[in-house]
Design a protein around this motif. Structure first.
Motif, PDB file in Angstrom:
ATOM      1  N   THR A   1      33.717  44.791  43.170  1.00  0.00           N
ATOM      2  CA  THR A   1      33.018  43.511  43.001  1.00  0.00           C
ATOM      3  C   THR A   1      33.567  42.740  41.809  1.00  0.00           C
ATOM      4  N   PRO A   2      33.574  41.405  41.878  1.00  0.00           N
ATOM      5  CA  PRO A   2      33.976  40.604  40.727  1.00  0.00           C
ATOM      6  C   PRO A   2      33.016  40.816  39.568  1.00  0.00           C
ATOM      7  N   GLY A   3      33.508  40.656  38.347  1.00  0.00           N
ATOM      8  CA  GLY A   3      32.662  40.915  37.201  1.00  0.00           C
ATOM      9  C   GLY A   3      32.075  39.693  36.546  1.00  0.00           C
ATOM     10  N   GLU A   4      32.477  38.501  36.993  1.00  0.00           N
ATOM     11  CA  GLU A   4      32.095  37.289  36.265  1.00  0.00           C
ATOM     12  C   GLU A   4      31.009  36.478  36.969  1.00  0.00           C
ATOM     13  N   LEU A   5      30.349  37.064  37.968  1.00  0.00           N
ATOM     14  CA  LEU A   5      29.373  36.313  38.750  1.00  0.00           C
ATOM     15  C   LEU A   5      27.944  36.557  38.266  1.00  0.00           C
ATOM     16  N   ASP A   6      27.095  35.542  38.433  1.00  0.00           N
ATOM     17  CA  ASP A   6      25.675  35.723  38.177  1.00  0.00           C
ATOM     18  C   ASP A   6      25.115  36.712  39.204  1.00  0.00           C
ATOM     19  N   THR A   7      24.068  37.416  38.823  1.00  0.00           N
ATOM     20  CA  THR A   7      23.521  38.469  39.678  1.00  0.00           C
ATOM     21  C   THR A   7      23.159  37.995  41.084  1.00  0.00           C
ATOM     22  N   PRO A   8      22.440  36.884  41.263  1.00  0.00           N
ATOM     23  CA  PRO A   8      22.099  36.460  42.632  1.00  0.00           C
ATOM     24  C   PRO A   8      23.334  36.184  43.483  1.00  0.00           C
ATOM     25  N   VAL A   9      24.350  35.575  42.876  1.00  0.00           N
ATOM     26  CA  VAL A   9      25.584  35.260  43.612  1.00  0.00           C
ATOM     27  C   VAL A   9      26.307  36.553  43.994  1.00  0.00           C
ATOM     28  N   LEU A  10      26.358  37.497  43.062  1.00  0.00           N
ATOM     29  CA  LEU A  10      27.042  38.756  43.333  1.00  0.00           C
ATOM     30  C   LEU A  10      26.343  39.531  44.445  1.00  0.00           C
ATOM     31  N   LEU A  11      25.035  39.596  44.390  1.00  0.00           N
ATOM     32  CA  LEU A  11      24.298  40.334  45.419  1.00  0.00           C
ATOM     33  C   LEU A  11      24.417  39.674  46.784  1.00  0.00           C
ATOM     34  N   ARG A  12      24.431  38.344  46.816  1.00  0.00           N
ATOM     35  CA  ARG A  12      24.610  37.645  48.085  1.00  0.00           C
ATOM     36  C   ARG A  12      25.995  37.926  48.664  1.00  0.00           C
ATOM     37  N   GLY A  13      27.005  37.906  47.798  1.00  0.00           N
ATOM     38  CA  GLY A  13      28.361  38.200  48.252  1.00  0.00           C
ATOM     39  C   GLY A  13      28.513  39.636  48.721  1.00  0.00           C
ATOM     40  N   LEU A  14      27.845  40.561  48.035  1.00  0.00           N
ATOM     41  CA  LEU A  14      27.892  41.964  48.428  1.00  0.00           C
ATOM     42  C   LEU A  14      27.249  42.165  49.794  1.00  0.00           C
ATOM     43  N   GLN A  15      26.127  41.515  50.003  1.00  0.00           N
ATOM     44  CA  GLN A  15      25.443  41.602  51.294  1.00  0.00           C
ATOM     45  C   GLN A  15      26.340  41.070  52.409  1.00  0.00           C
ATOM     46  N   LYS A  16      27.028  39.978  52.139  1.00  0.00           N
ATOM     47  CA  LYS A  16      27.932  39.377  53.128  1.00  0.00           C
ATOM     48  C   LYS A  16      29.110  40.309  53.428  1.00  0.00           C
ATOM     49  N   ALA A  17      29.648  40.942  52.376  1.00  0.00           N
ATOM     50  CA  ALA A  17      30.782  41.850  52.557  1.00  0.00           C
ATOM     51  C   ALA A  17      30.390  43.053  53.410  1.00  0.00           C
ATOM     52  N   ILE A  18      29.215  43.608  53.154  1.00  0.00           N
ATOM     53  CA  ILE A  18      28.747  44.757  53.930  1.00  0.00           C
ATOM     54  C   ILE A  18      28.517  44.360  55.386  1.00  0.00           C
ATOM     55  N   ALA A  19      27.943  43.169  55.592  1.00  0.00           N
ATOM     56  CA  ALA A  19      27.739  42.679  56.958  1.00  0.00           C
ATOM     57  C   ALA A  19      29.068  42.486  57.673  1.00  0.00           C
ATOM     58  N   GLY A  20      30.120  42.202  56.893  1.00  0.00           N
ATOM     59  CA  GLY A  20      31.450  42.008  57.465  1.00  0.00           C
ATOM     60  C   GLY A  20      32.214  43.294  57.709  1.00  0.00           C
ATOM     61  N   GLY A  21      31.615  44.441  57.380  1.00  0.00           N
ATOM     62  CA  GLY A  21      32.245  45.713  57.709  1.00  0.00           C
ATOM     63  C   GLY A  21      32.716  46.549  56.529  1.00  0.00           C
ATOM     64  N   ILE A  22      32.574  46.077  55.300  1.00  0.00           N
ATOM     65  CA  ILE A  22      32.965  46.871  54.133  1.00  0.00           C
ATOM     66  C   ILE A  22      32.054  48.091  54.027  1.00  0.00           C
ATOM     67  N   ARG A  23      32.647  49.275  53.859  1.00  0.00           N
ATOM     68  CA  ARG A  23      31.854  50.515  53.827  1.00  0.00           C
ATOM     69  C   ARG A  23      32.003  51.303  52.529  1.00  0.00           C
ATOM     70  N   LEU A  24      32.825  50.807  51.606  1.00  0.00           N
ATOM     71  CA  LEU A  24      33.001  51.476  50.319  1.00  0.00           C
ATOM     72  C   LEU A  24      33.070  50.411  49.235  1.00  0.00           C
ATOM     73  N   VAL A  25      32.158  50.486  48.263  1.00  0.00           N
ATOM     74  CA  VAL A  25      31.998  49.436  47.256  1.00  0.00           C
ATOM     75  C   VAL A  25      31.939  50.041  45.867  1.00  0.00           C
TER      76      VAL A  25
END
Length: 313
Positions: free
Chosen positions: A135-159
């Motif tokens: 995950t990027p380190g420079e994002l605000d928490t809500p933005v990071l969590l939204r992006g993480l949710q999107k990545a997992i929905a897109g098939g990412i299985r290791l974070v």
């Protein structure tokens, strides 16, 4: 010592399950489970040997396969090189043509079966995906969590939840939220002091190279049921990762990166040299993206890892 070259297969069905077979009691390591395959004859192409063995053992015709991992292992009486390929497409219905029991299992269920010691890295490689999102380190928490949710929905299985600004209470709070998003969908790898291990039982741990140098002599800090990874940049750190019995590593930087422009890139040739003999899955990091996965596989890597190339939000 006798040297044997074996072509083995991690065969995936349409549902993602993996086919394993039980060795006959009369065989070496009899009664244990294994990934199907057999000996590569002198002068024989490995992929040809794999297809021949699977046709003979299982009655299937391989139509799509790629390199997964190479594992060297010394038994008392012989040295074995397991040349493992992931088979993702085949024709025919697998059956034990030599009378061997077969079973389809999920990657998590692999841990419930007894394999020869040399197969342990294959179990890890079969259980891991080919992409590792950091995950990027420079994002605000809500933005990071939204992006993480999107990545997992897109098939990412290791974070990996990156912690570029030290290990502080804010990271711990973020880790709790990330663990909730990953639960049942992706494996979360955290970073931080080993004193935190007990606070996040579902998460794996990704050690920095500094932690690797500090703790390697003490060995693995928790059982094999939990993922342990480490960041490596040279042969010395890879040796320490082996000493600590990690499950996989990232090896970086392969090419120049925006994140660490001062770091001297290893280059593809050196990466290939460093992977040989490590016997555990390796994710290549630094200036690589999804389009480099095939090249990584050809060198013997598990796949590729990254931040910008994998972050879509």
């Amino acid at each position: 010592m006798k040297r044997i070259h074996v072509a083995a297969a991690v065969i995936r069905g349409a549902d993602g399950k993996i086919l394993i077979a039980r060795r006959a009691e009369t065989q070496h390591q009899g009664g244990l489970w294994e990934f199907p395959g057999g000996k590569v004859e002198d002068g024989e192409d490995v992929q040809h040997a794999l297809k021949r063995e699977l046709a003979e053992e299982l009655g299937i015709q391989v139509t799509q396969a790629r390199p997964l991992i190479k594992v060297s292992h010394d038994y008392v009486d012989k040295h074995v090189l397991l040349d493992v390929w992931e088979v993702s497409a085949f024709t025919g219905e697998p059956h034990g043509a030599e009378g061997q029991p077969l079973v389809w299992v999920t990657s998590r269920e692999l841990l419930q079966y007894d394999f020869p010691e040399a197969n342990r890295p294959i179990v890890a490689a079969a259980s891991l995906p080919s992409q590792y999102l950091i995950t990027p380190g420079e994002l605000d928490t809500p933005v990071l969590l939204r992006g993480l949710q999107k990545a997992i929905a897109g098939g990412i299985r290791l974070v990996q939840l990156r912690a570029p600004n030290g290990y502080d209470p804010q990271y711990r709070d973020l880790a709790v939220d990330a663990a909730g998003l990953c639960a049942g969908k992706a494996q979360l790898m955290l970073k931080g002091p080993l004193e935190w291990l007990g606070d996040f039982p579902s998460a794996g741990w990704h050690l920095t190279s500094a932690q690797l140098r500090k703790y390697a002599s003490k060995g693995r800090p928790f059982p094999k049921e939990r993922w342990l990874a480490a960041s490596c940049h040279d042969a010395e750190e890879i040796a320490l990762a082996r000493q600590m019995d990690v499950d996989f590593i990232t090896l970086s930087p392969v090419q120049p990166t925006q994140t660490h422009p001062e770091a001297q890139p290893l280059g593809w040739e050196r990466v290939g040299e460093l992977i040989v003999g490590f016997n555990q899955p390796v994710f290549l990091l630094g200036g690589v993206g999804p389009s480099d996965a095939s090249r990584a596989h050809e060198l013997g890597a598990q796949g590729v890892a990254g931040i910008r190339a994998f972050w879509t939000d």
